[in-house]
Design a protein around this motif. Sequence first.
Motif, short mmCIF file in Angstrom:
data_model
loop_
_atom_site.label_atom_id
_atom_site.label_comp_id
_atom_site.label_asym_id
_atom_site.label_seq_id
_atom_site.Cartn_x
_atom_site.Cartn_y
_atom_site.Cartn_z
N PRO A 174 0.69 -2.53 -18.29
CA PRO A 174 -0.54 -1.59 -18.03
C PRO A 174 -0.34 -0.05 -17.76
O PRO A 174 0.89 0.16 -17.38
CB PRO A 174 -0.78 -2.38 -16.64
CG PRO A 174 0.49 -2.82 -16.36
CD PRO A 174 1.16 -3.16 -17.56
N PRO A 241 -6.95 -2.41 -9.38
CA PRO A 241 -7.25 -1.73 -10.66
C PRO A 241 -6.15 -2.14 -11.75
O PRO A 241 -6.48 -2.01 -13.00
CB PRO A 241 -7.07 -0.21 -10.46
CG PRO A 241 -6.07 -0.06 -9.21
CD PRO A 241 -6.59 -1.45 -8.46
N LYS A 242 -4.95 -2.52 -11.32
CA LYS A 242 -3.97 -3.04 -12.58
C LYS A 242 -4.30 -4.34 -12.92
O LYS A 242 -4.22 -4.65 -14.17
CB LYS A 242 -2.49 -3.27 -11.49
CG LYS A 242 -1.61 -3.54 -12.56
CD LYS A 242 -0.17 -3.45 -11.62
CE LYS A 242 0.98 -4.49 -12.43
NZ LYS A 242 2.27 -4.57 -11.57
N SER A 263 4.60 0.47 -16.44
CA SER A 263 4.69 1.52 -17.40
C SER A 263 6.18 2.34 -17.39
O SER A 263 6.39 2.95 -18.35
CB SER A 263 3.45 2.55 -17.36
OG SER A 263 3.53 2.99 -15.81
N GLY A 333 6.33 -6.83 -8.22
CA GLY A 333 5.73 -7.10 -9.60
C GLY A 333 5.87 -6.18 -10.79
O GLY A 333 5.05 -6.36 -11.70
N MET A 334 6.92 -5.33 -10.40
CA MET A 334 7.05 -4.44 -11.87
C MET A 334 7.58 -5.07 -13.01
O MET A 334 7.16 -4.46 -14.00
CB MET A 334 8.02 -2.98 -11.21
CG MET A 334 9.62 -3.44 -11.01
SD MET A 334 10.18 -1.89 -10.35
CE MET A 334 9.29 -1.27 -9.15
N ARG A 398 3.35 3.28 0.88
CA ARG A 398 2.22 2.28 0.15
C ARG A 398 2.79 0.86 0.19
O ARG A 398 2.21 0.01 0.74
CB ARG A 398 1.76 2.80 -1.12
CG ARG A 398 0.98 1.87 -2.08
CD ARG A 398 0.28 2.57 -2.97
NE ARG A 398 1.08 3.19 -3.90
CZ ARG A 398 1.94 2.48 -5.07
NH1 ARG A 398 1.53 1.26 -5.28
NH2 ARG A 398 2.62 3.44 -5.74
N TRP A 399 4.05 0.82 -0.14
CA TRP A 399 4.51 -0.67 -0.09
C TRP A 399 4.56 -0.98 1.32
O TRP A 399 4.45 -2.50 1.65
CB TRP A 399 5.76 -0.55 -0.64
CG TRP A 399 5.73 -0.56 -2.40
CD1 TRP A 399 5.00 -0.15 -3.26
CD2 TRP A 399 7.02 -0.79 -3.31
NE1 TRP A 399 5.11 -0.20 -4.33
CE2 TRP A 399 6.60 -0.28 -4.42
CE3 TRP A 399 8.40 -0.65 -2.89
CZ2 TRP A 399 7.54 -0.46 -5.47
CZ3 TRP A 399 9.47 -0.75 -4.14
CH2 TRP A 399 8.71 -0.49 -5.40
N TRP A 498 -3.73 4.73 -4.18
CA TRP A 498 -2.96 4.24 -5.43
C TRP A 498 -3.40 4.78 -6.71
O TRP A 498 -4.74 4.41 -6.99
CB TRP A 498 -2.90 2.60 -5.41
CG TRP A 498 -1.83 2.12 -6.58
CD1 TRP A 498 -0.61 2.69 -7.01
CD2 TRP A 498 -1.83 0.95 -7.09
NE1 TRP A 498 -0.16 1.68 -7.92
CE2 TRP A 498 -0.76 0.71 -8.12
CE3 TRP A 498 -2.72 -0.34 -6.79
CZ2 TRP A 498 -0.47 -0.44 -8.57
CZ3 TRP A 498 -2.50 -1.61 -7.60
CH2 TRP A 498 -1.39 -1.60 -8.48
N ARG A 499 -2.86 5.67 -7.42
CA ARG A 499 -3.34 6.34 -8.37
C ARG A 499 -4.56 7.18 -8.21
O ARG A 499 -4.73 7.68 -7.32
CB ARG A 499 -3.22 5.41 -9.65
CG ARG A 499 -2.09 4.84 -10.28
CD ARG A 499 -1.23 5.69 -10.93
NE ARG A 499 0.08 5.21 -11.22
CZ ARG A 499 0.97 5.17 -12.19
NH1 ARG A 499 0.33 6.14 -13.25
NH2 ARG A 499 1.85 4.71 -12.72
O1 LIG Z 1 -5.06 2.13 -11.03
C1 LIG Z 1 -4.12 1.74 -11.69
C2 LIG Z 1 -2.60 1.76 -10.85
C3 LIG Z 1 -1.60 1.19 -11.42
N1 LIG Z 1 -1.69 0.81 -12.74
C4 LIG Z 1 -0.60 0.32 -13.36
O2 LIG Z 1 0.15 -0.55 -12.56
C5 LIG Z 1 1.54 -0.58 -12.61
C6 LIG Z 1 2.18 0.10 -11.29
O3 LIG Z 1 1.69 1.22 -11.06
P1 LIG Z 1 2.72 2.30 -10.16
O4 LIG Z 1 3.84 2.65 -10.92
O5 LIG Z 1 2.02 3.31 -9.64
O6 LIG Z 1 2.91 1.40 -8.57
P2 LIG Z 1 4.29 0.82 -8.28
O7 LIG Z 1 5.50 1.02 -9.01
O8 LIG Z 1 4.24 1.25 -6.83
O9 LIG Z 1 3.93 -0.59 -8.30
C7 LIG Z 1 4.16 -1.83 -7.68
O10 LIG Z 1 3.51 -1.83 -6.40
C8 LIG Z 1 2.29 -2.38 -6.32
C9 LIG Z 1 2.38 -3.67 -7.05
O11 LIG Z 1 0.97 -4.43 -6.97
C10 LIG Z 1 2.86 -3.56 -8.39
O12 LIG Z 1 2.55 -5.00 -9.05
C11 LIG Z 1 4.10 -3.21 -8.22
O13 LIG Z 1 4.56 -2.71 -9.75
C12 LIG Z 1 1.83 0.75 -13.76
O14 LIG Z 1 2.01 0.18 -15.13
C13 LIG Z 1 0.46 1.37 -13.80
O15 LIG Z 1 0.39 2.07 -15.00
C14 LIG Z 1 -2.73 0.51 -13.37
O16 LIG Z 1 -3.00 -0.13 -14.47
N2 LIG Z 1 -4.19 1.02 -12.81
#
Ligand SMILES: O=c1ccn([C@@H]2O[C@H](COP(=O)(O)OP(=O)(O)O[C@H]3OC[C@@H](O)[C@H](O)[C@H]3O)[C@@H](O)[C@H]2O)c(=O)[nH]1
Length: 521
Positions: A174, A241-242, A263, A333-334, A398-399, A498-499
Amino acid sequence: MLRPGRGAGGWLSSSDWLWLLLRGTFGSTGRNHTWAWNVGFLLLISAAHHNLPSTTTSFLFFPTHATFFTSPAPSSSPAVPHSSPAAPQSTPAPLPIVEVSLPAKEGSSEKSVTMTDAQVYKVLLASAILIFWSGFWVVHLIGIIYGYRRLHQRRALSVESGDQGVLGVSVLKPLVGTPMDPNLMTNLETFFTLNYPKFELLFCVQEEGDPSIMIVQQLMKKHPHVDASCFIGGLEVGVNPKINNMQPGYLAAKHELLLVSDSGLLMKEDTLTDMVAHMTPDVGIVHQMPFTCDRKGWPAILEKVYFGTGHARMYLFLGLLDALGFGVNCCTGMSCLMRKKVLDEAGGISAFGIYLAEDYFFAKYIQDRGWGIRIASQPAWQNAGICRVKTFLSRLTRWCKLRIAMVPHTILLEPFSECMVLGLVVSWAATVLLRADYLTFFLFHTLTWSLADWIMLNIVQNGPPPFSKFEFVISWLFREVSALFIFLHAMWNPVISWRTGSFKLRWWGVAEPVSSRVTVM
Ligand SMILES: O=c1ccn([C@@H]2O[C@H](COP(=O)(O)OP(=O)(O)O[C@H]3OC[C@@H](O)[C@H](O)[C@H]3O)[C@@H](O)[C@H]2O)c(=O)[nH]1
Ligand SMILES: CCCCCCCC/C=C\CCCCCCCC(=O)N[C@@H](CO)[C@H](O)/C=C/CCCCCCCCCCCCC
């Protein structure tokens, strides 16, 4: 064995179980140590349940050995027949008597001092804190040993995964490319160069016009032999959104294993092989423990210190409990490899779109169906090009908000699992039970904790970290002190940003959108 000069018959008074507990914890009775510790612990619990009478106790306290000895109970005490007072034969000097509160009973020739209920509860509380604190040293030890044995151990693929029967992997990436991550190209390219015989790359870009689309296209052109596709715009199937972003990729995935990979991650050539190697027939999910690549600047050091110490300790400890089947779930879940057929049974990833922490609920669903959870031996190599203290703190907050909503009992456990908060309370307990000096004990606690963390960091890094011990100490102190503020902030303001979105969580984790934001974290 009971205390010296003590009859063995009859029920034990409150002084006896306290003695057992303290003697077991701090005494040096060799083989009786564990026995006394266990009995003391059981009696502690039983006392809490039955609210034992507290009027039979007087104490002789040996500061040097931190051990309680009791003198006989007043004759009016019906439950506890006592023999004559005892003092150890070997003790050279006269022993100081700690007068706890009330005078001895009328008519009694003995120097008996009664404890009030408040004092008993104080001692009880202090004992419970010391036991909890001791438990944390076990957590340290388990984290270190499990980390040492688990991490960075190469593992070959099983026979099932020989080239013919190899399990194919669909990698979901994603992407939200604003602001542009300067390391995105480097990081994504490592997926094209994976040394694994059967995989496909499914890039999912959230919005049209995202700069990451160009990067993906360039890489696809450069590596035409790699099976890769790009999906733009997502599909709205829930609040997360992910998940919405990954949904088109999920629908197109054709292999039996699914790797959700964020990502900012970098893969080594053998990372995917390592993960698949842990996907034994009884396992449904293999996750990587978050860690970081070596990058320049203090924020990068701070991240490495956090992910290599406090986070690693809890992640490995809870991960081991997972693996042993205790039903604890700490999956982040990263980078998560899952059996697609199990997710399909749930209705696909869209079934998890109501949650913000889809990772936790993926793992819970898979675990509830009897599949095992394992930590891969390589940690997840986070390598985002933008590394700031503010971003790091917001992410941890956030976590923390997610955990508070999903697993509410962490509200009590979490603060007390942190070095500073635990240090403050355990030092008080040590002044009560050991007559220790508060500050000395706090410094002792903090120093030993940081040493254990230094060992853990070296294990997770698989060698010495790329910064000095001084930088470690500064970063470690910053992180440990900020932990309490992060927790309080998370409690105070439950809205999760978040984003580009803002969300609120109901208890147990169901998410609701609050409003759209334009700020980017
Ligand atoms: O709106 C969004 C936010 C995030 N993402 C994707 O989700 C992934 C993780 O996003 P970020 O790096 O912002 O967040 P984090 O590293 O904190 O994520 C972590 O915390 C929240 C959990 O739900 C995620 O599974 C975990 O990876 C990225 O690949 C990002 O591109 C989306 O696709 N859409
Ligand atoms: C004497 C032992 C006491 C143990 C106390 C345990 C206190 C828990 C403290 C910290 C939890 C750290 C969890 C690991 C990091 C998780 C990172 C994270 O928040 N990731 C989220 C975003 O990706 C993700 O959605 C959350 C995943 C899992 C959350 C797990 C919650 C912890 C559960 C605690 C269970 C306690 C069991 C106690 C057993 C003795």
